[in-house]
Design a protein around this motif. Structure first.
Motif, mmCIF file in Angstrom:
data_model
loop_
_atom_site.group_PDB
_atom_site.id
_atom_site.type_symbol
_atom_site.label_atom_id
_atom_site.label_comp_id
_atom_site.label_asym_id
_atom_site.label_seq_id
_atom_site.Cartn_x
_atom_site.Cartn_y
_atom_site.Cartn_z
ATOM 1 N N UNK A 8 38.284 21.476 64.053
ATOM 2 C CA UNK A 8 37.119 21.949 64.785
ATOM 3 C C UNK A 8 36.273 23.134 63.865
ATOM 4 N N UNK A 9 36.965 23.987 63.470
ATOM 5 C CA UNK A 9 36.523 24.957 62.761
ATOM 6 C C UNK A 9 35.793 24.359 61.473
ATOM 7 N N UNK A 10 36.033 23.325 60.754
ATOM 8 C CA UNK A 10 35.174 22.929 59.812
ATOM 9 C C UNK A 10 34.037 22.149 60.227
ATOM 10 N N UNK A 11 34.248 21.480 61.293
ATOM 11 C CA UNK A 11 33.198 20.540 61.863
ATOM 12 C C UNK A 11 32.022 21.741 62.150
ATOM 13 N N UNK A 12 32.454 22.545 63.274
ATOM 14 C CA UNK A 12 31.280 23.474 63.809
ATOM 15 C C UNK A 12 30.726 24.575 62.652
ATOM 16 N N UNK A 13 31.446 24.916 61.936
ATOM 17 C CA UNK A 13 30.872 25.642 60.882
ATOM 18 C C UNK A 13 30.000 24.881 59.724
ATOM 19 N N UNK B 283 23.985 27.394 60.954
ATOM 20 C CA UNK B 283 22.960 27.640 59.909
ATOM 21 C C UNK B 283 23.828 29.015 59.000
ATOM 22 N N UNK B 284 22.959 29.368 58.117
ATOM 23 C CA UNK B 284 23.656 30.211 57.005
ATOM 24 C C UNK B 284 24.028 31.772 57.964
ATOM 25 N N UNK B 285 23.129 32.146 58.597
ATOM 26 C CA UNK B 285 23.410 33.477 59.324
ATOM 27 C C UNK B 285 24.667 33.146 60.371
ATOM 28 N N UNK B 286 24.662 32.291 60.900
ATOM 29 C CA UNK B 286 25.863 32.183 61.870
ATOM 30 C C UNK B 286 27.218 31.786 61.096
ATOM 31 N N UNK B 287 27.071 31.093 60.024
ATOM 32 C CA UNK B 287 28.256 30.936 59.489
ATOM 33 C C UNK B 287 28.842 32.004 58.443
ATOM 34 N N UNK B 288 28.336 32.973 58.435
ATOM 35 C CA UNK B 288 28.989 34.217 57.836
ATOM 36 C C UNK B 288 30.202 34.556 58.050
ATOM 37 N N UNK B 289 30.544 34.480 59.340
ATOM 38 C CA UNK B 289 31.750 34.850 59.862
ATOM 39 C C UNK B 289 32.236 33.698 60.433
ATOM 40 N N UNK B 290 32.835 32.796 59.824
ATOM 41 C CA UNK B 290 33.405 31.357 60.585
ATOM 42 C C UNK B 290 34.383 31.722 61.722
ATOM 43 N N UNK B 291 33.997 31.197 62.696
ATOM 44 C CA UNK B 291 34.611 31.087 64.022
ATOM 45 C C UNK B 291 34.822 29.921 64.538
ATOM 46 N N UNK B 292 35.373 29.830 65.937
ATOM 47 C CA UNK B 292 35.344 28.531 66.628
ATOM 48 C C UNK B 292 34.147 28.178 67.653
ATOM 49 N N UNK B 293 33.299 28.998 67.445
ATOM 50 C CA UNK B 293 32.088 29.061 68.535
ATOM 51 C C UNK B 293 31.115 27.860 68.336
ATOM 52 N N UNK B 294 30.586 27.356 68.979
ATOM 53 C CA UNK B 294 29.481 26.301 68.915
ATOM 54 C C UNK B 294 27.944 27.043 68.198
ATOM 55 N N UNK B 295 27.406 26.114 67.373
ATOM 56 C CA UNK B 295 26.198 26.512 66.858
ATOM 57 C C UNK B 295 25.053 26.521 67.864
ATOM 58 N N UNK B 296 24.372 27.581 67.685
ATOM 59 C CA UNK B 296 23.020 27.576 68.604
ATOM 60 C C UNK B 296 22.292 26.384 68.389
ATOM 61 N N UNK B 297 22.214 26.048 66.941
ATOM 62 C CA UNK B 297 21.463 24.360 66.888
ATOM 63 C C UNK B 297 22.273 23.842 65.662
ATOM 64 N N UNK B 298 22.496 22.525 66.258
ATOM 65 C CA UNK B 298 23.382 21.914 65.165
ATOM 66 C C UNK B 298 22.551 21.388 63.835
ATOM 67 N N UNK B 299 22.971 21.575 62.697
ATOM 68 C CA UNK B 299 22.376 21.525 61.390
ATOM 69 C C UNK B 299 23.259 20.793 60.494
ATOM 70 N N UNK B 300 24.061 19.842 60.972
ATOM 71 C CA UNK B 300 25.187 19.375 60.170
ATOM 72 C C UNK B 300 24.498 18.441 59.247
ATOM 73 N N UNK B 301 23.540 17.422 59.737
ATOM 74 C CA UNK B 301 23.060 16.598 58.781
ATOM 75 C C UNK B 301 22.300 16.981 57.889
ATOM 76 N N UNK B 302 21.528 18.307 57.969
ATOM 77 C CA UNK B 302 20.800 18.809 57.150
ATOM 78 C C UNK B 302 21.553 19.640 55.900
#
Length: 291
Positions: free
Chosen positions: A44-49, A53-72
């Motif tokens: 789950x940590x790998x997928x959500x990170x 975005x770059x700003x949200x992933x600076x400190x990896x955690x288990x929280x969901x992203x505000x907007x999914x950018x996985x494909x990008x």
């Protein structure tokens, strides 16, 4: 007044059948929950990170992203990380390594399992000692330089074959001992030689244990960075080595969303191999390692 009777058997306290039934039902559920926790949280940590975005992933955690950018993120990694080139390099190393170690390991296991002698017992002990004893990296590199194979895929394939040969021998030898000897005797009575007996009788029966060994060796070789770094030395791009190089060069520095996206792309081929061979993995482990 009666004297106490020594040595009398003690009454065994037994739980009621209902309590034993509940315990038997909760035990598998607890095991499944523990496995899901241990394996699910890192996944789950790998997928959500990877989807942040770059700003949200600076400190990896288990929280969901505000907007999914996985494909990008996957598309960016595919282009900037030279994934196709590194994938081809990994395949050029993994496929011959797995094929050779399975071929030579199964042949050696057949001989060690069928010929019971002190010499073969010593050879078997030496063969499986590679599981415990770590290989000498400095000696391997120096030997490859003397042979002119340092920094080449051929040298890397030879290193992997030598390292993981003991794993194949350990699994396959125990499995061959469970195969009835009468099958080989019947083939010899029909005029088959040793080579034909192995490829026509023994090898088809080794599919479950070879599937298990294939998964293990693919996992080790595909994710290897240590030996590839010292032997190849960056002269051939592989997926783990390419990730190490681009992260060390600063391309993905603090870009955890791209690093985890790269990890997802690197893990997809192993998931495909596991999905194809999953039915034979458990039978191979129980038939080879346990018996």
């Amino acid at each position: 007044m009666t004297a106490p009777v020594y040595g009398a058997p003690r009454r065994r306290v037994t739980r009621p059948p209902a309590a034993r039934g509940w315990a038997a039902r909760l035990r598998p559920a607890a095991v499944v929950a523990l496995v899901a926790l241990v394996m699910g949280v890192p996944l789950w940590l790998v997928v959500v990170t990877a989807g942040k975005s770059q700003g949200e992933a600076l400190s990896p955690d288990l929280s969901l992203p505000s907007r999914w950018q996985l494909w990008d993120n996957l598309a960016q990694v595919w282009q900037q990380g030279e994934v196709p080139k590194a994938f081809l390099g990994s395949v050029l190393v993994v496929a011959p390594s797995v094929a050779l170690v399975l071929a030579f390991g199964s042949m050696a296991s057949w001989i060690l399992a069928r010929r019971a002698s002190r010499l073969n017992a010593v050879l078997y002990a030496l063969a499986i000692s590679g599981i415990v004893l770590p290989p000498a990296v400095v000696t391997i590199v120096l030997l490859l330089r003397q042979l002119g194979l340092a920094g080449s895929p051929v040298g890397m394939i030879g290193v992997y074959v030598g390292i993981y040969m003991s794993t194949v021998i350990f699994f396959v030898t125990g499995f061959v001992r469970t195969v009835p000897l009468s099958l080989e005797e019947a083939a010899r009575m029909d005029g088959a030689g040793p080579v034909r007996v192995f490829f026509s009788v023994i090898l088809p029966l080794l599919r479950p244990v070879l599937a298990t060994a294939t998964i293990l060796i693919c996992l080790y070789v595909w994710n290897d960075v240590f030996y590839a770094f010292f032997v190849i030395g960056g002269r051939l791009d592989t997926l783990p080595l390419n990730l190490f190089q681009v992260a060390n060069a600063g391309l993905y520095l603090n870009n955890w969303h791209l690093i985890f996206a790269y990890i997802i792309l690197m893990s997809l081929p192993l998931l495909v191999v596991f999905a194809v061979a999953q039915r034979k993995i458990i039978s191979g482990i129980t038939g080879g390692a346990v018996k």
